[in-house]
Design a protein around this motif. Structure first.
Motif, PDB file in Angstrom:
ATOM      1  N   GLU A 126      50.938 109.557  61.547  1.00 16.46           N
ATOM      2  CA  GLU A 126      51.322 108.214  61.367  1.00 16.46           C
ATOM      3  C   GLU A 126      50.764 108.070  59.834  1.00 16.46           C
ATOM      4  O   GLU A 126      51.276 107.249  59.037  1.00 16.46           O
ATOM      5  N   PHE A 127      49.705 108.769  59.419  1.00 16.08           N
ATOM      6  CA  PHE A 127      49.161 108.543  58.234  1.00 16.08           C
ATOM      7  C   PHE A 127      50.266 109.080  57.096  1.00 16.08           C
ATOM      8  O   PHE A 127      50.418 108.414  56.100  1.00 16.08           O
ATOM      9  N   GLN A 128      50.866 110.354  57.396  1.00 14.49           N
ATOM     10  CA  GLN A 128      51.788 111.176  56.204  1.00 14.49           C
ATOM     11  C   GLN A 128      53.124 109.964  56.277  1.00 14.49           C
ATOM     12  O   GLN A 128      53.563 109.891  55.196  1.00 14.49           O
ATOM     13  N   PHE A 129      53.238 109.275  57.294  1.00 15.50           N
ATOM     14  CA  PHE A 129      54.547 108.254  57.222  1.00 15.50           C
ATOM     15  C   PHE A 129      53.970 107.270  56.260  1.00 15.50           C
ATOM     16  O   PHE A 129      54.670 106.458  55.394  1.00 15.50           O
ATOM     17  N   PHE A 130      52.824 106.540  56.572  1.00 17.79           N
ATOM     18  CA  PHE A 130      52.327 105.711  55.808  1.00 17.79           C
ATOM     19  C   PHE A 130      52.210 105.649  54.231  1.00 17.79           C
ATOM     20  O   PHE A 130      52.491 105.367  53.239  1.00 17.79           O
ATOM     21  N   LEU A 131      51.709 107.080  54.104  1.00 23.45           N
ATOM     22  CA  LEU A 131      51.445 107.811  52.809  1.00 23.45           C
ATOM     23  C   LEU A 131      52.812 107.879  52.094  1.00 23.45           C
ATOM     24  O   LEU A 131      53.147 107.677  50.660  1.00 23.45           O
ATOM     25  N   TYR A 132      53.742 108.340  52.805  1.00 27.81           N
ATOM     26  CA  TYR A 132      55.236 108.394  51.992  1.00 27.81           C
ATOM     27  C   TYR A 132      55.825 107.034  51.764  1.00 27.81           C
ATOM     28  O   TYR A 132      56.461 106.801  50.681  1.00 27.81           O
ATOM     29  N   LEU A 133      55.510 106.022  52.643  1.00 27.57           N
ATOM     30  CA  LEU A 133      55.905 104.590  52.292  1.00 27.57           C
ATOM     31  C   LEU A 133      55.381 104.075  50.930  1.00 27.57           C
ATOM     32  O   LEU A 133      55.906 103.145  50.273  1.00 27.57           O
ATOM     33  N   ALA A 134      54.052 104.204  50.923  1.00 24.98           N
ATOM     34  CA  ALA A 134      53.147 103.710  49.932  1.00 24.98           C
ATOM     35  C   ALA A 134      53.500 104.307  48.497  1.00 24.98           C
ATOM     36  O   ALA A 134      53.268 103.540  47.587  1.00 24.98           O
ATOM     37  N   ARG A 135      53.915 105.455  48.378  1.00 27.79           N
ATOM     38  CA  ARG A 135      53.809 106.078  47.030  1.00 27.79           C
ATOM     39  C   ARG A 135      54.524 105.318  46.036  1.00 27.79           C
ATOM     40  O   ARG A 135      54.205 104.958  44.932  1.00 27.79           O
ATOM     41  N   PRO A 136      56.120 105.068  46.414  1.00 30.00           N
ATOM     42  CA  PRO A 136      56.700 104.114  45.430  1.00 30.00           C
ATOM     43  C   PRO A 136      56.173 102.896  45.070  1.00 30.00           C
ATOM     44  O   PRO A 136      56.213 102.478  43.769  1.00 30.00           O
ATOM     45  N   TYR A 137      55.671 102.099  45.986  1.00 31.23           N
ATOM     46  CA  TYR A 137      54.943 100.948  45.723  1.00 31.23           C
ATOM     47  C   TYR A 137      53.860 101.094  44.908  1.00 31.23           C
ATOM     48  O   TYR A 137      53.579 100.121  43.905  1.00 31.23           O
ATOM     49  N   ALA A 138      52.973 101.974  45.167  1.00 25.46           N
ATOM     50  CA  ALA A 138      51.746 102.350  44.142  1.00 25.46           C
ATOM     51  C   ALA A 138      52.296 102.510  42.757  1.00 25.46           C
ATOM     52  O   ALA A 138      51.503 102.123  41.811  1.00 25.46           O
ATOM     53  N   ALA A 139      53.373 103.252  42.571  1.00 29.11           N
ATOM     54  CA  ALA A 139      53.806 103.572  41.117  1.00 29.11           C
ATOM     55  C   ALA A 139      54.259 102.235  40.691  1.00 29.11           C
ATOM     56  O   ALA A 139      54.404 102.124  39.428  1.00 29.11           O
ATOM     57  N   MET A 140      54.729 101.311  41.192  1.00 34.35           N
ATOM     58  CA  MET A 140      55.172  99.900  40.454  1.00 34.35           C
ATOM     59  C   MET A 140      54.176  98.955  40.510  1.00 34.35           C
ATOM     60  O   MET A 140      54.730  97.848  39.769  1.00 34.35           O
ATOM     61  N   LEU A 141      52.994  99.013  40.753  1.00 38.11           N
ATOM     62  CA  LEU A 141      52.021  98.032  40.377  1.00 38.11           C
ATOM     63  C   LEU A 141      52.045  97.865  38.895  1.00 38.11           C
ATOM     64  O   LEU A 141      51.974  98.709  38.057  1.00 38.11           O
ATOM     65  N   ASN A 142      51.997  96.483  38.538  1.00 38.80           N
ATOM     66  CA  ASN A 142      52.230  96.418  36.936  1.00 38.80           C
ATOM     67  C   ASN A 142      50.751  96.615  36.312  1.00 38.80           C
ATOM     68  O   ASN A 142      50.650  96.894  35.128  1.00 38.80           O
ATOM     69  N   ASN A 143      49.676  96.304  36.942  1.00 39.09           N
ATOM     70  CA  ASN A 143      48.301  96.510  36.196  1.00 39.09           C
ATOM     71  C   ASN A 143      47.951  98.156  36.270  1.00 39.09           C
ATOM     72  O   ASN A 143      47.797  98.576  37.179  1.00 39.09           O
ATOM     73  N   PRO A 144      47.863  98.420  35.137  1.00 32.24           N
ATOM     74  CA  PRO A 144      47.260  99.867  35.100  1.00 32.24           C
ATOM     75  C   PRO A 144      45.999 100.167  35.771  1.00 32.24           C
ATOM     76  O   PRO A 144      45.784 101.324  36.618  1.00 32.24           O
ATOM     77  N   ASP A 145      45.331  99.272  35.759  1.00 34.45           N
ATOM     78  CA  ASP A 145      43.792  99.459  36.511  1.00 34.45           C
ATOM     79  C   ASP A 145      43.964  99.328  37.786  1.00 34.45           C
ATOM     80  O   ASP A 145      43.404 100.231  38.777  1.00 34.45           O
ATOM     81  N   ASP A 146      45.128  98.309  38.582  1.00 26.83           N
ATOM     82  CA  ASP A 146      45.283  98.472  39.762  1.00 26.83           C
ATOM     83  C   ASP A 146      45.833  99.876  40.213  1.00 26.83           C
ATOM     84  O   ASP A 146      45.572 100.260  41.252  1.00 26.83           O
ATOM     85  N   TYR A 183      49.653  95.395  51.614  1.00 23.12           N
ATOM     86  CA  TYR A 183      49.163  94.908  50.264  1.00 23.12           C
ATOM     87  C   TYR A 183      50.255  95.013  49.010  1.00 23.12           C
ATOM     88  O   TYR A 183      50.807  94.411  48.135  1.00 23.12           O
ATOM     89  N   ILE A 184      50.196  96.694  48.829  1.00 20.48           N
ATOM     90  CA  ILE A 184      50.990  96.968  47.605  1.00 20.48           C
ATOM     91  C   ILE A 184      52.570  96.795  47.768  1.00 20.48           C
ATOM     92  O   ILE A 184      53.204  96.837  47.049  1.00 20.48           O
ATOM     93  N   HIS A 185      52.914  96.648  49.084  1.00 22.07           N
ATOM     94  CA  HIS A 185      54.485  96.268  49.320  1.00 22.07           C
ATOM     95  C   HIS A 185      54.497  95.060  48.673  1.00 22.07           C
ATOM     96  O   HIS A 185      55.911  94.767  48.227  1.00 22.07           O
ATOM     97  N   ASP A 186      53.784  94.122  48.395  1.00 20.87           N
ATOM     98  CA  ASP A 186      53.855  92.636  47.787  1.00 20.87           C
ATOM     99  C   ASP A 186      53.536  92.933  46.507  1.00 20.87           C
ATOM    100  O   ASP A 186      53.495  92.093  45.499  1.00 20.87           O
ATOM    101  N   LEU A 187      53.190  94.330  46.087  1.00 26.65           N
ATOM    102  CA  LEU A 187      52.890  94.360  44.456  1.00 26.65           C
ATOM    103  C   LEU A 187      51.538  93.684  44.262  1.00 26.65           C
ATOM    104  O   LEU A 187      51.369  93.232  43.062  1.00 26.65           O
TER     105      LEU A 187
END
Length: 293
Positions: free
Chosen positions: A162-182, A218-222
């Motif tokens: 389950e964690f690996q599945f969530f991790l795979y989904l999260a990676r592209p959204y984490a890279a799309m965050l606008n704030n570099p500190d975030d 959260y990061i799905h909503d950036l």
């Protein structure tokens, strides 16, 4: 809107009504519901879409919201979600669901199927290989003794999947965050959560997955909020509810000078005339309504 899209839209509304009192199982159910709402109508094969319709209707029937069948229902929804990621249905989902109760998923004979893309993702392994030699692992915050911790490993495999599945989904959204500190803080959170593996007990893995599911939401909503506004702890990881409560106390959403209010106002259209009106509502009835004037 095609038939499957309409069905998923209607069932998504039902899901929110049946969810009732929030708990881990209902949170999973709502998550799988939202994912299926996207994946199911997007299936390429018309025959696959038609076959999924009766399964969706079956799993969302009222009886599968009862305490007796909720866990079984979630296992089927997870299995269905994973199969649809390959853009086709597999195994039992190629047949119509039984008119009576669905069998335990563990009793089903599973056909050999190709691994989904997320199953072959190397992010978790690469993150662990990239840890510095001085890295100190977190401690268990659930069990009082090492023996109790060592005995708690029954759900390791499913929780890691389950964690690996969530991790795979999260990676592209984490890279799309606008704030570099975030982006930096989220990268630190992902690294920390990845380190809960190996000898860690199932209970700590479950806490890890709670954080991962919330982080993904959260990061799905950036956006980044709650405990993820700060860097992850370095010694121990408390349950998510405890961390969320502490975050709400230190950085309440009702603070009109806080970053959440600023982010909200920044997204609003600028009027040619007039002004913004920002209203913050708190659930603390006693202190907010009957405090000193």
């Amino acid at each position: 809107m095609n038939q499957l899209s309409q069905i998923m839209s209607n069932i998504s509304t039902q899901a929110n009504r049946f969810a009732g009192k929030p708990d881990a199982i209902n949170s999973e159910f709502l998550y799988y519901s939202s994912v299926l709402k996207v994946l199911a109508p997007a299936l390429t094969g018309e025959s696959d879409r038609k076959m999924i319709i009766p399964w969706v209707r079956k799993l969302f029937r009222p009886e599968y919201h009862s305490s007796q069948f909720r866990e079984k229902r979630n296992k089927y929804l997870l299995f269905l979600t994973i199969t649809l990621l390959n853009d086709e249905s597999y195994g039992i989902f190629r047949t119509f669901p039984p008119e009576k109760a669905i069998p335990d998923i563990e009793s089903i004979h599973h056909e050999p199927i190709p691994a989904a893309e997320w199953e072959n993702d190397e992010m978790w392994r690469e993150t662990l290989l990239g840890l510095p030699d001085t890295f100190q692992s977190l401690i268990c915050t659930v069990h009082d003794t090492p023996s109790a911790c060592a005995a708690d490993h029954k759900l390791d495999t499913i929780l890691d999947q389950e964690f690996q599945f969530f991790l795979y989904l999260a990676r592209p959204y984490a890279a799309m965050l606008n704030n570099p500190d975030d982006r930096t803080r989220i990268a630190a959170w992902l690294q920390t959560l990845c380190t809960i593996h190996g000898d860690f007990c199932s209970s700590m893995r479950a806490i890890r997955n709670d954080y991962m599911m919330a982080l993904l939401g959260y990061i799905h909503d950036l956006r980044v909020t709650g405990p993820f506004k700060e860097y992850p702890p370095w010694s121990s990881l408390p349950p998510l509810a405890e961390a969320a409560r502490l975050a709400a106390e230190t950085k309440p959403l009702t603070d009109p000078t806080g970053p959440d209010a600023s982010e909200f106002l920044a997204t609003q259209p600028v009027p040619e005339d007039g002004a913004f009106c920002y209203i913050a509502i708190t659930g603390d009835l006693i202190s907010s309504s009957f405090g000193p004037m």
